[in-house]
Write an enzyme that holds these catalytic residues in place. Structure first.
Site, PDB file in Angstrom:
ATOM      1  N   GLU A 124       9.538   0.484  10.983  1.00  0.00           N
ATOM      2  CA  GLU A 124      10.698   1.400  10.913  1.00  0.00           C
ATOM      3  C   GLU A 124       9.769   2.959  11.235  1.00  0.00           C
ATOM      4  O   GLU A 124       9.041   3.279  10.262  1.00  0.00           O
ATOM      5  CB  GLU A 124      11.214   1.788   9.505  1.00  0.00           C
ATOM      6  N   LYS A 163       0.957  -1.364  -0.005  1.00  0.00           N
ATOM      7  CA  LYS A 163      -0.178  -0.119  -0.003  1.00  0.00           C
ATOM      8  C   LYS A 163       0.891   0.980   0.194  1.00  0.00           C
ATOM      9  O   LYS A 163       1.884   1.533   0.861  1.00  0.00           O
ATOM     10  CB  LYS A 163      -0.830   0.077   1.170  1.00  0.00           C
ATOM     11  N   GLU A 206       8.915  15.008  16.924  1.00  0.00           N
ATOM     12  CA  GLU A 206       9.319  14.616  15.715  1.00  0.00           C
ATOM     13  C   GLU A 206       8.517  15.833  14.684  1.00  0.00           C
ATOM     14  O   GLU A 206       7.575  15.609  14.390  1.00  0.00           O
ATOM     15  CB  GLU A 206       9.345  13.304  15.114  1.00  0.00           C
TER      16      GLU A 206
END
Length: 537
Positions: A304, A228, A435
């Site tokens: 990840e 995807k 982040e």
């Protein structure tokens, strides 16, 4: 063009020499129609139209491009303007079911896992050759859809995709098991077999590089795939998947679904007939993916995820080179990099000089249309990310950090943001913890090695770190003390195909690239056969 050739070798392996402090060629900026970020004139010009045709906007299922079951489409946007590039088929649970069924049949009944490993290797090599042949068109799609500089795509990322595919092609016929000595009259084998149907979910910041990281090892091991793509960047994967079929990949082995996370992504993660799942994206979404996988058939998952990587500048550093490396570590790819050096720790003795030179470097950064030669920074991916970054910048101002430069949008259209630097940043500030995923550099001051180790490790993330020092004793101390998956010493963002990549703590689990990535796509089977009157054991 020497710098550009170095870029192509390892996804921008940054040179530290004084002669190469410019990321891309900057001569003749005015003639090229580009501006430094302090002026907005370049952003009012008509965007350059990429010289590539968009031929594939459907889903790829069982070797055919098909409409979604619902007939729905969604727009993919040009980050330079916010305008529609194309309408792409919107995959949903029913489409995921069709794709998984095709992959299951291809794996259980088709030729791919039964093919000799050498023949699989040859198909992967042919695919790599085709990607290399169509480098310019693929790079144009990648930059048009994502906003990254075309020179970055064409000179670095697509060549790296080719290298990765050739690397995994080389592994295809070298995956083997063991014959184990047993304590008795038995022949004991350990077999490594393909895991089956692999579900893969890739992000928008490096669409094709992430495609290669996942597709390469899965195919080398003999698996079938349903991948995807990110809804922001669906175009390049569809183009490249067609090239795999042109190279001889059997139908159903590689299926591509364009769609959204809560629908297509969730359906893939929770599918009972998917044998393994790989995901790259945010930590928050990674938790959801892991839960869906566990609640369904307990499929193994590699993740990840996010990062808040420290970039540590020791007092012995050559400041000019350190400034350039830290600038690259943060601002590369518009700051949209999970391993960006987003906490820049600088020793107090060189701190003020470092901040001033970092400001000057940011002011020289070339921001503009990514299809213009010499542009270093294009727009952010979309309006959501654009506004998120601006909110973090406001939080930085409100928290008491010093805004050194930048801090606002560029131009009146598209998703361009000024290269932004904060100094006097404290560890407890949101901009030092979260982040941001944008062109926002936070510079923190430290006093000694023990202090910076403690502070660098005081993060929920552990993806990567950078060190800049001429003292190898200090480098050796730091490389063992930092709780991260990758450490770059006097370099940054070097992504060799053989180098495992992944994180500690909430930056993920498992590794991609290198031999470790193959392990995620293999099952281990022990086989014991009784022996009668063996000549030897």
């Amino acid at each position: 063009m020497a710098a550009a050739k170095r870029i192509a070798s390892s996804l921008i392996a940054r040179s530290l020499s004084t002669s190469s402090r410019s990321f891309l060629l900057r001569r003749g900026d005015a003639a090229l129609g580009i501006q430094r970020f302090g002026t907005a004139a370049a952003f009012e010009e008509q965007p350059i139209k990429p010289s590539v045709q968009i031929n594939h906007t459907q889903l790829l299922i069982n070797g055919n491009f098909v409409d979604s079951a619902s007939g729905k489409t969604f727009p993919t946007l040009d980050p330079r303007t916010g305008e529609v590039i194309a309408h792409v088929a919107e995959g949903d649970a029913e489409d995921v079911n069709r794709a998984v069924a095709a992959a299951r049949k291809a794996f259980d009944e088709g030729p791919w896992p039964r093919m000799t490993a050498y023949e699989r290797s040859r198909i992967l090599l042919r695919a790599a050759d085709l990607i290399e042949k169509h480098n310019d068109e693929i790079s144009a799609l990648e930059s048009w859809d994502s906003g990254k500089p075309y020179e970055q795509s064409a000179l670095a990322e697509i060549p790296l995709v080719v290298r990765l595919m050739r690397y995994y092609a080389g592994w295809a016929d070298k995956i083997h098991g063991l014959v184990v000595p047993a304590d008795g009259p038995h022949h004991v084998q350990v077999l490594h077999e393909p895991i089956g149907v692999a579900g893969q979910i890739i992000p928008w910041n490096f669409p094709l590089v992430m495609f290669a990281w996942k597709v390469g090892p899965a195919l080398a091991c003999g698996n079938a795939i349903v991948i995807k793509t990110a809804e922001q960047t669906p175009l390049s994967a569809l183009y490249v998947a067609r090239l795999f079929h042109e190279a001889g990949l059997p139908d159903g082995v590689l299926n591509v679904i364009s769609g959204f996370g809560p629908t297509a992504g969730a359906a893939l993660a929770s599918h009972m007939d998917v044998d393994k799942l790989a995901f790259t994206g945010s930590t928050a979404t990674g938790k959801v993916v892991l839960e869906l996988a566990a609640r369904s058939n307990l499929k193994p998952v590699t993740l990840e995820l996010g990062g808040k990587s420290p970039m540590i500048i020791l007092e012995d550093a050559d400041i000019d080179n350190a400034v350039e490396l830290a600038h690259f570590a943060l601002f590369f790819n518009q700051g949209q990099c999970c391993c960006a050096g987003s906490r820049t720790f600088v020793h107090e003795r060189i701190y003020d000089e470092f901040v001033e030179k970092s400001k000057a470097r940011a002011l020289r950064r070339v921001v503009g249309d990514p299809f213009r030669k010499g542009v270093e920074q294009g727009p952010q991916i979309d309006n959501e990310q654009f506004n998120k970054i601006l909110r973090y910048i406001k939080l930085g101002k409100d928290s008491g950090a010093s805004l050194v430069t930048g801090g606002d949008r560029l131009g009146s259209k598209g998703f361009y943001i000024q290269p932004t630097i904060f100094s006097d940043v404290q560890d407890d500030m949101v901009i030092a913890q979260d982040e941001i995923f944008g062109p926002v550099q936070t510079i923190l001051k430290f006093n000694n090695l023990d202090e910076v180790i403690r502070r660098a490790n005081a993060s929920r993330y552990g993806l990567a770190a950078g060190l800049f020092t001429n003292n190898m004793d200090h480098a050796n101390t730091l490389m063992r003390a930092l709780k991260v998956g990758t450490i770059w010493i006097n370099c940054f963002d070097v992504f060799d195909a053989a180098l495992p990549f992944g994180g500690f703590k909430m930056s993920g689990q498992g590794r991609e690239k290198g031999i470790d990535s193959l392990k995620a796509y293999l099952q281990v089977k022990s086989v014991v056969t009784a022996l009668k009157n063996p000549a030897w054991l």
